[in-house]
Scaffold this motif. Structure first.
Motif, PDB file in Angstrom:
ATOM      1  N   GLY A  99      72.161 -31.830  35.582  1.00  0.00           N
ATOM      2  CA  GLY A  99      71.726 -31.250  36.602  1.00  0.00           C
ATOM      3  C   GLY A  99      70.799 -30.056  36.916  1.00  0.00           C
ATOM      4  N   LEU A 100      71.081 -29.209  36.048  1.00  0.00           N
ATOM      5  CA  LEU A 100      70.389 -27.905  36.058  1.00  0.00           C
ATOM      6  C   LEU A 100      68.745 -28.121  35.246  1.00  0.00           C
ATOM      7  N   PHE A 101      68.901 -28.883  34.507  1.00  0.00           N
ATOM      8  CA  PHE A 101      67.413 -29.428  33.889  1.00  0.00           C
ATOM      9  C   PHE A 101      66.510 -30.507  34.443  1.00  0.00           C
ATOM     10  N   SER A 102      67.379 -30.816  35.784  1.00  0.00           N
ATOM     11  CA  SER A 102      66.468 -31.787  36.537  1.00  0.00           C
ATOM     12  C   SER A 102      65.181 -31.135  36.728  1.00  0.00           C
ATOM     13  N   ASP A 103      64.133 -32.407  36.662  1.00  0.00           N
ATOM     14  CA  ASP A 103      62.579 -31.559  36.902  1.00  0.00           C
ATOM     15  C   ASP A 103      61.948 -32.939  37.552  1.00  0.00           C
ATOM     16  N   VAL A 104      62.503 -33.286  38.755  1.00  0.00           N
ATOM     17  CA  VAL A 104      61.860 -34.399  39.317  1.00  0.00           C
ATOM     18  C   VAL A 104      61.151 -33.865  40.826  1.00  0.00           C
ATOM     19  N   ARG A 105      60.454 -35.048  41.222  1.00  0.00           N
ATOM     20  CA  ARG A 105      59.651 -34.604  42.686  1.00  0.00           C
ATOM     21  C   ARG A 105      60.620 -35.205  43.737  1.00  0.00           C
TER      22      ARG A 105
END
Length: 684
Positions: A479-485
């Protein structure tokens, strides 16, 4: 209600919910307002131009429901981790309404028509890869939600979804009540022989808090084989604990056996209505497994060698029992004996016992110098506690997470101790999901059920507790590393049979020499865990693999059998215990000494959680996990370089790419089962 902390986005750091301002009276008005608000947003979408665009339909759909998301994320975390009579009543009332609300969106013909129109013209829209995948995934979700059913079919689907939501809530609340009621209360400290001083003190404090001063209470965790069985020397007390554990929610007065049958029947009817042979076929279609046959082929391949391993282990345990001075007239190995005698054999063969490990495994040190340190070594992040930020319970701790360049990444909340108001097990929730579209950074929670020590005493962990800490933080990192639009793809929004993969990979760090040496230090002396003990512990870990695999497979195939029922009629009049017994027998797993990890009546994963026909996913994900651990350990690059590649290609992508393509992007090929077979002792 005009004043409600949910009505506006939180002004706190990272939009952390303002828990100090939230009361039970705020939930229902926020839910009701949130549903009305989102339906108005949907109406605005469907009343737009006849020629829909990606921006005015799909993007606006992603923006909708902000208030509803805020309240739901908080409430359902509270309902699981700090429930009360008030939250139970709210959950029972709101769950069917939320199911109806979801149906109102996904069965809206005008909205589906816009999605369908965009999908037909998808090649003409100039979408990038993430946008195209979002459109495709929305269309799949609408179709699977019943958008193509006729009017009568949609009416019945709405009824089924409401009934299922209510039944799942009933199951979860029954389970918590049954687990609390099954607490084993003992009159004398002598009955706890074998339990360490900390465990005895914790049992006394637990009894006092439950209204039994002067007694000792052993509360149950939400799985069959209670951890305390490995230590209790009194065989009759072990029998009492195991009997209480296995009997929860079943028998003449057990409610959850009946609820489970009802849920399975409703799911079977819904699957048939949607055109599937059974609920399992419906569930796996949008998973990485794709077909029931793929799941059955893998599970079937594992059962025979796992049972053979377990039978060899049983023989060793029986030998150990018979060579003691015990005069017990019942000389047969029983389910309540397995863990105890396993510890005895481990202690004798490897000079390792659970109690000798505890002084080296203090919670705060494991957390900071183990879990957080491993993430720093692999990914470059740092973690700092924020005492100025308030959690939803006095025991909740709040940490801020910083990226390798020092920039703020998100918040991590840790809720580590068991309490009567918390459901069993361990899990990760998101209070705020990452999304560049919504300019939101992640706020994630880990819930565990570690036995709380008496005031002033350190929390000394078992090795299993340590594993769970690392496992759940693997979900948190996802969850913390998520990098989505788009929020649709954020963090752990991936197929169910893929979601456990990152968390299982994160378990690898607990025994890595450089990580273990950093956290496994004696609580009194500060001395590191002796190297010889580390080696013996690694060997001891491999002992008992047969038991662990059979226990897991029993639960996985029990789940699968409940959801392969071809029609609701097939479950009419079924007795849950009889069904369970027959399912295990047919699967070749009817070992009286090894009950499934979860029996039907407390199988919360599948009857009140999201794992229906999906509990197989743990071992399906473990195929990817074992293969990935082999990659991490191959020496081809540094841990830091491997961690960066794993984060970039997989952890950061959420559901925005095909999961198996994400795996291949860092591994260089499709996953292979060989490493798993070696790990579980099944290669031969």
């Amino acid at each position: 209600m005009t004043s409600n902390p949910f009505f506006e986005p939180s002004a706190l750091a990272y939009r952390l919910p303002p828990f100090a301002e939230i009361g039970e009276e705020h939930y229902l008005p926020a839910f009701e307002c949130g549903m009305v608000e989102q339906l108005a947003e949907i109406a605005a979408i469907t009343s737009g131009a006849d020629d829909p665009t990606f921006a005015d339909t799909v993007v606006e759909l992603e923006r909708s429901g902000d208030l509803l998301t805020r309240v739901a994320n908080v409430f359902f975390n509270i309902a699981a981790s700090d429930s009360s009579a008030g939250t139970d009543a709210i959950e029972a009332e709101i769950s069917p309404k939320l199911a109806a609300h979801r149906d109102a969106i996904y069965l809206d013909p005008a909205l589906f028509a816009r999605i369908e129109s965009l999908y037909r013209r998808r090649d003409e829209l100039g979408l990038d890869a993430e946008e195209l995948r979002l459109l495709e995934q929305y269309r799949i979700r609408f179709v699977r939600a019943g958008a193509r059913l006729d009017a009568a079919g949609q009416v019945r689907l709405r009824e089924l979804n409401a009934e299922l939501a209510a039944a799942a809530t009933e199951f979860g609340q029954n389970n918590l009540a049954a687990t609390n009621a099954a607490t084993v209360v003992l009159d004398t400290a002598g009955e706890l022989a074998g339990l360490g001083p900390v465990g005895v003190a914790a049992a006394a404090e637990n009894a006092r808090s439950l209204g039994h001063p002067g007694a000792w209470a052993l509360s149950l965790q939400n799985f069959s084989n209670q951890s305390v069985l490995a230590e209790l020397a009194d065989r009759d007390v072990r029998r009492r604990v195991m009997t209480a554990s296995l009997g929860r929610g079943l028998g003449q007065d057990g409610r959850n056996g009946h609820v489970a049958v009802r849920i399975a029947a409703l799911r079977a009817e819904r699957a048939a209505l949607l055109g599937y042979s059974d609920h399992a076929a419906y569930a796996v279609q949008d998973q990485t497994a794709k077909t029931p046959e793929a799941v059955e082929e893998m599970l079937g391949r594992l059962v025979p060698p796992a049972v053979a391993n377990a039978e060899r282990e049983a023989g060793e345990l029986m030998t150990a029992m018979l060579t003691t001075d015990s005069q017990d007239s019942d000389a047969d190995l029983r389910s309540w004996d397995w863990q105890f005698w396993s510890e005895k054999v481990r202690a004798e063969r490897f000079s390792v016992d659970a109690e000798s490990l505890r002084p080296y495994l203090e919670l705060d040190r494991v957390l900071r110098d183990g879990v957080f340190f491993a993430a720093e070594q692999a990914y470059g992040i740092t973690v700092r506690e924020r005492d100025d930020l308030v959690g939803y319970h006095p025991e909740v701790r709040v940490f801020e997470v910083f990226d390798v360049d020092g920039s703020a990444l998100g918040l991590f909340l840790g809720d580590f101790f068991a309490r009567p108001s918390k459901r069993g097990g361990a899990w990760m929730n998101e209070l705020v999901s990452q999304s560049r579209l919504l300019e939101a950074q992640p706020v994630v929670v880990n819930n565990l059920n570690i036995v709380k020590p008496p005031a002033g005493e350190p929390a000394l962990l078992t090795w299993d507790n340590v594993r769970t800490l690392f496992h759940e933080f693997g979900h948190a990192l996802h969850g913390l590393f998520s990098d989505v639009r788009y929020p649709f793809f954020s963090g752990t929004e991936v197929p169910r049979d893929f979601v456990e993969f990152p968390s299982q990979v994160n378990e690898m760090w607990m025994a890595r020499p450089e990580i273990l040496a950093n956290y496994a230090k004696h609580i009194d002396t500060g001395e590191p865990m002796p190297a010889a003990l580390v080696e013996r512990m690694a060997a001891a870990e491999r002992f008992g693999e047969g038991f662990r695999t059979v226990e897991y497979l029993g639960a996985a195939l029990l789940d699968w059998t409940w959801h392969r029922a071809p029609a609701a009629e097939a479950l009419a009049g079924v007795d849950a215990e009889t069904f369970e017994e027959e399912a295990l027998r047919k699967a070749g797993l009817a070992m009286e000494t090894i009950p499934p990890r979860y029996r039907t009546a407390y199988f919360a994963h599948i009857f009140s959680g999201g794992y229906a026909a999906g509990y197989y996913s743990y071992i399906w994900s473990e195929v990817l996990d074992a293969d990935t651990v082999e990659w991490f350990n191959d020496g081809a690059a540094s841990t830091r370089a491997k961690g960066e590649a794993f984060r970039r290609e997989l952890l950061s992508r959420g559901g925005s790419v095909d999961p198996l393509e994400a795996f291949a992007s860092f591994r260089g090929r499709a996953p292979e089962i060989g490493p798993l077979l070696v790990r579980r002792g099944l290669a031969d």
